[in-house]
Design a protein around this motif. Structure first.
Motif, PDB file in Angstrom:
ATOM      1  N   MET A 109     -16.784   0.568   9.853  1.00  0.00           N
ATOM      2  CA  MET A 109     -15.485   0.270  10.448  1.00  0.00           C
ATOM      3  C   MET A 109     -14.498  -0.123   9.349  1.00  0.00           C
ATOM      4  O   MET A 109     -14.851  -0.841   8.423  1.00  0.00           O
ATOM      5  N   ASN A 110     -13.303   0.360   9.445  1.00  0.00           N
ATOM      6  CA  ASN A 110     -12.274   0.056   8.458  1.00  0.00           C
ATOM      7  C   ASN A 110     -11.765  -1.369   8.603  1.00  0.00           C
ATOM      8  O   ASN A 110     -11.782  -1.939   9.691  1.00  0.00           O
ATOM      9  N   THR A 111     -11.267  -1.894   7.483  1.00  0.00           N
ATOM     10  CA  THR A 111     -10.547  -3.159   7.476  1.00  0.00           C
ATOM     11  C   THR A 111      -9.072  -2.814   7.390  1.00  0.00           C
ATOM     12  O   THR A 111      -8.670  -1.976   6.572  1.00  0.00           O
ATOM     13  N   TYR A 112      -8.266  -3.457   8.211  1.00  0.00           N
ATOM     14  CA  TYR A 112      -6.841  -3.163   8.277  1.00  0.00           C
ATOM     15  C   TYR A 112      -6.060  -4.285   7.612  1.00  0.00           C
ATOM     16  O   TYR A 112      -6.455  -5.452   7.686  1.00  0.00           O
ATOM     17  N   ILE A 113      -4.964  -3.909   6.949  1.00  0.00           N
ATOM     18  CA  ILE A 113      -4.233  -4.862   6.124  1.00  0.00           C
ATOM     19  C   ILE A 113      -2.722  -4.725   6.313  1.00  0.00           C
ATOM     20  O   ILE A 113      -2.237  -3.710   6.817  1.00  0.00           O
ATOM     21  N   ILE A 114      -2.024  -5.760   5.844  1.00  0.00           N
ATOM     22  CA  ILE A 114      -0.568  -5.738   5.723  1.00  0.00           C
ATOM     23  C   ILE A 114      -0.255  -5.872   4.241  1.00  0.00           C
ATOM     24  O   ILE A 114      -0.611  -6.875   3.612  1.00  0.00           O
ATOM     25  N   VAL A 115       0.365  -4.857   3.670  1.00  0.00           N
ATOM     26  CA  VAL A 115       0.763  -4.854   2.262  1.00  0.00           C
ATOM     27  C   VAL A 115       2.198  -5.350   2.183  1.00  0.00           C
ATOM     28  O   VAL A 115       3.041  -4.966   2.994  1.00  0.00           O
ATOM     29  N   THR A 116       2.468  -6.186   1.176  1.00  0.00           N
ATOM     30  CA  THR A 116       3.800  -6.761   0.996  1.00  0.00           C
ATOM     31  C   THR A 116       4.303  -6.511  -0.418  1.00  0.00           C
ATOM     32  O   THR A 116       3.542  -6.614  -1.380  1.00  0.00           O
ATOM     33  N   THR A 117       5.580  -6.188  -0.531  1.00  0.00           N
ATOM     34  CA  THR A 117       6.268  -6.152  -1.811  1.00  0.00           C
ATOM     35  C   THR A 117       7.727  -6.522  -1.571  1.00  0.00           C
ATOM     36  O   THR A 117       8.182  -6.558  -0.425  1.00  0.00           O
ATOM     37  N   LEU A 118       8.425  -6.807  -2.646  1.00  0.00           N
ATOM     38  CA  LEU A 118       9.848  -7.176  -2.574  1.00  0.00           C
ATOM     39  C   LEU A 118      10.610  -6.364  -3.606  1.00  0.00           C
ATOM     40  O   LEU A 118      10.077  -6.047  -4.670  1.00  0.00           O
ATOM     41  N   CYS A 119      11.863  -6.047  -3.299  1.00  0.00           N
ATOM     42  CA  CYS A 119      12.729  -5.426  -4.289  1.00  0.00           C
ATOM     43  C   CYS A 119      14.168  -5.816  -3.998  1.00  0.00           C
ATOM     44  O   CYS A 119      14.484  -6.281  -2.903  1.00  0.00           O
ATOM     45  N   ASP A 120      15.044  -5.615  -4.980  1.00  0.00           N
ATOM     46  CA  ASP A 120      16.422  -6.090  -4.816  1.00  0.00           C
ATOM     47  C   ASP A 120      17.427  -4.976  -4.530  1.00  0.00           C
ATOM     48  O   ASP A 120      18.610  -5.252  -4.369  1.00  0.00           O
ATOM     49  N   LYS A 121      16.956  -3.757  -4.449  1.00  0.00           N
ATOM     50  CA  LYS A 121      17.868  -2.635  -4.176  1.00  0.00           C
ATOM     51  C   LYS A 121      17.430  -1.909  -2.912  1.00  0.00           C
ATOM     52  O   LYS A 121      16.285  -1.471  -2.796  1.00  0.00           O
ATOM     53  N   GLU A 122      18.362  -1.767  -1.974  1.00  0.00           N
ATOM     54  CA  GLU A 122      18.049  -1.094  -0.713  1.00  0.00           C
ATOM     55  C   GLU A 122      17.592   0.344  -0.948  1.00  0.00           C
ATOM     56  O   GLU A 122      16.686   0.831  -0.268  1.00  0.00           O
ATOM     57  N   GLU A 123      18.189   1.013  -1.914  1.00  0.00           N
ATOM     58  CA  GLU A 123      17.821   2.399  -2.226  1.00  0.00           C
ATOM     59  C   GLU A 123      16.345   2.490  -2.633  1.00  0.00           C
ATOM     60  O   GLU A 123      15.621   3.388  -2.185  1.00  0.00           O
TER      61      GLU A 123
END
Length: 104
Positions: A1-15
């Motif tokens: 069975m797979n493990t499910y995750i939430i990946v997070t990152t941040l950036c300062d440009k909408e593009e």
């Protein structure tokens, strides 16, 4: 069975935020994403900084994290980018089925 995750990152440009989101979705590495405009304060090079940023979250499988991280790093322009994840401990079975069916 797979493990499910939430990946997070941040950036300062909408593009760049949108390019990351669109790339991961098109490559079927994530099932879905959320993009939030936030205000951040942090230490950088011994100076207290603050800026508006975009927080990106992605729903995917743990076994895809290395590929997700690699794609983000190709696009990201931060010198030291946070690319992290947390496991989804419990959720609706249909939610997990959705992630499973929408990712490679």
């Amino acid at each position: 069975m797979n493990t499910y995750i939430i990946v997070t990152t941040l950036c300062d440009k909408e593009e760049i935020a949108n390019k990351i989101v669109n790339t991961l979705l098109k490559k079927k590495l994530v099932a879905g994403s959320q993009l939030f405009k936030i205000h951040s304060k942090y230490w950088w090079n011994n100076h207290l900084e603050e800026c508006d940023e975009y927080k990106l979250e992605f729903r995917t499988k743990e076994n895809l994290f290395a590929k997700v991280k690699n794609e983000i790093m190709k696009i990201h322009d931060y010198e030291t980018a946070e690319i992290s994840y947390c496991k989804i401990q419990d959720s609706n079975k249909n939610f997990f089925n959705w992630i499973e069916s929408e990712t490679e």
